[in-house]
Design an enzyme around this catalytic site. Sequence first.
Site, PDB file in Angstrom:
ATOM      1  N   LYS A  64       0.745  -1.178  -0.009  1.00 56.34           N
ATOM      2  CA  LYS A  64       0.010   0.012  -0.068  1.00 56.34           C
ATOM      3  C   LYS A  64       0.937   1.356   0.041  1.00 56.34           C
ATOM      4  O   LYS A  64       0.503   2.317  -0.802  1.00 56.34           O
ATOM      5  CB  LYS A  64      -0.924  -0.200   1.280  1.00 56.34           C
ATOM      6  CG  LYS A  64      -0.201  -0.151   2.514  1.00 56.34           C
ATOM      7  CD  LYS A  64      -1.096  -1.403   3.193  1.00 56.34           C
ATOM      8  CE  LYS A  64       0.007  -2.106   4.149  1.00 56.34           C
ATOM      9  NZ  LYS A  64      -0.716  -3.216   4.605  1.00 56.34           N
TER      10      LYS A  64
ATOM     11  N   GLU B 105       3.440  -4.858  14.739  1.00 57.36           N
ATOM     12  CA  GLU B 105       4.680  -4.861  14.325  1.00 57.36           C
ATOM     13  C   GLU B 105       5.374  -4.484  15.787  1.00 57.36           C
ATOM     14  O   GLU B 105       5.109  -3.771  16.483  1.00 57.36           O
ATOM     15  CB  GLU B 105       5.185  -3.859  13.365  1.00 57.36           C
ATOM     16  CG  GLU B 105       4.334  -3.865  12.151  1.00 57.36           C
ATOM     17  CD  GLU B 105       4.768  -5.126  11.153  1.00 57.36           C
ATOM     18  OE1 GLU B 105       6.055  -5.629  11.256  1.00 57.36           O
ATOM     19  OE2 GLU B 105       4.065  -5.723  10.334  1.00 57.36           O
TER      20      GLU B 105
ATOM     21  N   ASP C 121      -0.312   3.806   8.004  1.00 58.58           N
ATOM     22  CA  ASP C 121      -0.914   2.730   7.176  1.00 58.58           C
ATOM     23  C   ASP C 121      -2.383   2.867   6.864  1.00 58.58           C
ATOM     24  O   ASP C 121      -2.664   2.980   5.417  1.00 58.58           O
ATOM     25  CB  ASP C 121      -0.840   1.358   8.195  1.00 58.58           C
ATOM     26  CG  ASP C 121      -1.493   0.175   7.384  1.00 58.58           C
ATOM     27  OD1 ASP C 121      -0.631  -0.490   6.558  1.00 58.58           O
ATOM     28  OD2 ASP C 121      -2.515  -0.226   7.554  1.00 58.58           O
TER      29      ASP C 121
ATOM     30  N   LYS D 109      -3.731   3.330   2.758  1.00 62.28           N
ATOM     31  CA  LYS D 109      -5.059   2.537   2.282  1.00 62.28           C
ATOM     32  C   LYS D 109      -6.246   3.527   1.808  1.00 62.28           C
ATOM     33  O   LYS D 109      -6.657   3.186   0.650  1.00 62.28           O
ATOM     34  CB  LYS D 109      -5.521   1.691   3.457  1.00 62.28           C
ATOM     35  CG  LYS D 109      -4.397   0.394   3.661  1.00 62.28           C
ATOM     36  CD  LYS D 109      -4.976  -0.348   4.756  1.00 62.28           C
ATOM     37  CE  LYS D 109      -3.944  -1.439   5.000  1.00 62.28           C
ATOM     38  NZ  LYS D 109      -4.265  -2.077   6.390  1.00 62.28           N
TER      39      LYS D 109
ATOM     40  N   GLY E 242      -3.139 -10.799   7.879  1.00 59.45           N
ATOM     41  CA  GLY E 242      -2.792 -12.033   8.096  1.00 59.45           C
ATOM     42  C   GLY E 242      -2.487 -12.753   6.660  1.00 59.45           C
ATOM     43  O   GLY E 242      -2.846 -12.572   5.673  1.00 59.45           O
TER      44      GLY E 242
HETATM   45  N1  LIG Z   1       0.963  -9.315   6.549  1.00 56.54           N
HETATM   46  C1  LIG Z   1      -0.096  -8.803   6.435  1.00 56.54           C
HETATM   47  O1  LIG Z   1      -1.231  -9.167   6.955  1.00 56.54           O
HETATM   48  C2  LIG Z   1      -0.477  -7.856   4.874  1.00 56.54           C
HETATM   49  C3  LIG Z   1      -1.744  -7.471   4.869  1.00 56.54           C
HETATM   50  C4  LIG Z   1      -2.014  -6.336   3.637  1.00 56.54           C
HETATM   51  C5  LIG Z   1      -0.791  -6.054   2.787  1.00 56.54           C
HETATM   52  N2  LIG Z   1       0.629  -6.339   3.488  1.00 56.54           N
HETATM   53  C6  LIG Z   1       1.714  -5.793   2.673  1.00 56.54           C
HETATM   54  O2  LIG Z   1       2.075  -7.012   1.795  1.00 56.54           O
HETATM   55  C7  LIG Z   1       3.649  -6.650   1.820  1.00 56.54           C
HETATM   56  C8  LIG Z   1       4.169  -8.027   2.248  1.00 56.54           C
HETATM   57  O3  LIG Z   1       3.903  -8.049   3.647  1.00 56.54           O
HETATM   58  P1  LIG Z   1       4.453  -9.406   4.464  1.00 56.54           P
HETATM   59  O4  LIG Z   1       3.886  -9.278   5.756  1.00 56.54           O
HETATM   60  O5  LIG Z   1       4.394 -10.617   3.899  1.00 56.54           O
HETATM   61  O6  LIG Z   1       6.103  -9.087   4.823  1.00 56.54           O
HETATM   62  P2  LIG Z   1       7.024  -9.800   5.528  1.00 56.54           P
HETATM   63  O7  LIG Z   1       6.790 -11.156   6.042  1.00 56.54           O
HETATM   64  O8  LIG Z   1       7.873  -8.999   6.049  1.00 56.54           O
HETATM   65  O9  LIG Z   1       8.079 -10.422   4.261  1.00 56.54           O
HETATM   66  C9  LIG Z   1       8.586  -9.660   3.374  1.00 56.54           C
HETATM   67  C10 LIG Z   1       9.387 -10.351   2.275  1.00 56.54           C
HETATM   68  O10 LIG Z   1       9.788  -9.605   1.522  1.00 56.54           O
HETATM   69  C11 LIG Z   1      11.156  -9.973   1.281  1.00 56.54           C
HETATM   70  N3  LIG Z   1      12.108  -8.848   0.560  1.00 56.54           N
HETATM   71  C12 LIG Z   1      12.113  -7.700   1.243  1.00 56.54           C
HETATM   72  N4  LIG Z   1      12.843  -6.810   0.414  1.00 56.54           N
HETATM   73  C13 LIG Z   1      13.052  -7.350  -0.707  1.00 56.54           C
HETATM   74  C14 LIG Z   1      13.832  -7.220  -1.800  1.00 56.54           C
HETATM   75  N5  LIG Z   1      14.150  -5.878  -2.009  1.00 56.54           N
HETATM   76  N6  LIG Z   1      13.712  -7.932  -2.972  1.00 56.54           N
HETATM   77  C15 LIG Z   1      13.044  -9.184  -2.758  1.00 56.54           C
HETATM   78  N7  LIG Z   1      12.689  -9.569  -1.543  1.00 56.54           N
HETATM   79  C16 LIG Z   1      12.397  -8.610  -0.572  1.00 56.54           C
HETATM   80  C17 LIG Z   1      11.815 -10.653   2.290  1.00 56.54           C
HETATM   81  O11 LIG Z   1      12.760 -11.292   2.287  1.00 56.54           O
HETATM   82  P3  LIG Z   1      13.411 -12.237   3.149  1.00 56.54           P
HETATM   83  O12 LIG Z   1      12.408 -13.418   3.450  1.00 56.54           O
HETATM   84  O13 LIG Z   1      14.794 -12.704   2.557  1.00 56.54           O
HETATM   85  O14 LIG Z   1      13.627 -11.362   4.186  1.00 56.54           O
HETATM   86  C18 LIG Z   1      10.473 -11.335   2.856  1.00 56.54           C
HETATM   87  O15 LIG Z   1      10.452 -12.549   2.304  1.00 56.54           O
HETATM   88  C19 LIG Z   1       3.913  -5.368   2.527  1.00 56.54           C
HETATM   89  O16 LIG Z   1       4.034  -4.375   1.576  1.00 56.54           O
HETATM   90  C20 LIG Z   1       2.634  -5.296   3.341  1.00 56.54           C
HETATM   91  O17 LIG Z   1       2.423  -3.916   3.878  1.00 56.54           O
HETATM   92  C21 LIG Z   1       0.705  -7.216   4.490  1.00 56.54           C
END
Ligand SMILES: NC(=O)c1ccc[n+]([C@@H]2O[C@H](COP(=O)([O-])OP(=O)(O)OC[C@H]3O[C@@H](n4cnc5c(N)ncnc54)[C@H](OP(=O)(O)O)[C@@H]3O)[C@@H](O)[C@H]2O)c1
Length: 418
Positions: A99, A184, A195, A199, A297
């Site tokens: 986002k 977090e 955040d 959105k 999630g």
């Molecule tokens: N979690 C939620 O519930 C949720 C909901 C809606 C939207 N989002 C959005 O979705 C996105 C991902 O969230 P998440 O919670 O899945 O994050 P996360 O668990 O912190 O995972 C991030 C992933 O991105 C990888 N990464 C970071 N920088 C990178 C780069 N430059 N090149 C390639 N890979 C890279 C990391 O690699 P490593 O594994 O090697 O560290 C990790 O696998 C974010 O933008 C977040 O705002 C999340």
Amino acid sequence: MTTHKELTIGLFGFGIVGEGLYKILQQTPSLKATIKKVCIKNPDKKRDAPASLFTTDRNELLFDDEINVIVEVINESQAAYEIISTALKNGKQAVSSSKKMIAEHMHDLIALQEETGNSFLYEASACASIPVIRNLEEYYDNDLLHSIKAIVNGSTNFILTKIFEEQLEFKEALLLAQQLGFAEYDPSLDVEGYDAVNKWSILLTHAYGIIEKIENIIFTGIQNIQLSDALVAKEKKYSIKLVADAKKLQNGKVAAYVLPQFVRQEDQLAFVKNEYNGVVIETGFADKQFFYGKGAGSFPTASAVLADISALSYDYKYEYKKFYRKEPHELGNDFFLRVYVSFEDWKYVPREKFEWIEEWHSQEERKYLIGAISFQELKKNNWWQQNNTSLILSPDPIIEDVEIRKLKKKSLELAGII
Ligand SMILES: NC(=O)c1ccc[n+]([C@@H]2O[C@H](COP(=O)([O-])OP(=O)(O)OC[C@H]3O[C@@H](n4cnc5c(N)ncnc54)[C@H](OP(=O)(O)O)[C@@H]3O)[C@@H](O)[C@H]2O)c1
């Protein structure tokens, strides 16, 4: 008959969302979509998938001719923008959940889609599992959208629920949210409203065709909400929610902000508790509709990413009809808000800036007042965010310019001043 394309995916990110998507895709064979390669950051992390799938070289995905869809679910917004823009320029369709990146680059991302003819979908970026973007695009594609108000951040909603229902202080509720994985380690992005406003800026584009930088949208989070505010709310039979609000004004402009709000018990948003999200849409003839679901999630978010991938298999694109219309909407500032303000000392609150004050309580240790103030004042000055001052909107807070004189007279009469 629509033919569904075979999709070969290059996935960026294997964290909460990425790994969730990997698992969901394995259980969705009917969707002809396979992940060819996953790009991550840290090559030494243990992964629950074959090692041959992973790379740290983004070009292996972005320049692979067989890959026709890039799915970007990483947590670094600059890298995310580079990945998505390169993908679109290289003839690939793209999906993202980032986002912050989308809110920051909406103009450029729309231009890139227009230039390249490639589709970029991002349903998961706004309310994770709730399909609100596509509904705003397709179903609410006319001029009849009166208002949209929503709880778009699960962490703050969890914290507010705990302050409210279990009488926890803010810090205790935050700690609990962190322990349960709903906030977090550095919670400032959620707690201070960043955040939510990211959105909201995305949803404003799809609801009203407005593209606005978050600096131009008034927002705050729940960092200054006190247990005493929750007690006042309870006394008045309200709950407190961080509400993202947008409403079409009589002058045709759109009032929009993200601020804490008192919510009546019978309001649909009062039903949205803990880490859930909710969206209430009000239209000309249908009255209110309510969307409810998980706002974060692994599987809930990945399910929205999956829905976008599925839509790409039949070449779905956002058309941004409301943005491209002849006279797009714009944000308006000429309105007033009914607010509750609690504070430590009168010197922190400029009473003369209020149109009227209908309640004031100065005996308590934590003082508070309820009154009406112009939106422009909140935009110009930030006393309401400083010195531990807490501002919460009243239910139905917007008072239009044309109504203010009438109401002002009535409130002065009620207060016995005229
Ligand atoms: N979690 C939620 O519930 C949720 C909901 C809606 C939207 N989002 C959005 O979705 C996105 C991902 O969230 P998440 O919670 O899945 O994050 P996360 O668990 O912190 O995972 C991030 C992933 O991105 C990888 N990464 C970071 N920088 C990178 C780069 N430059 N090149 C390639 N890979 C890279 C990391 O690699 P490593 O594994 O090697 O560290 C990790 O696998 C974010 O933008 C977040 O705002 C999340």
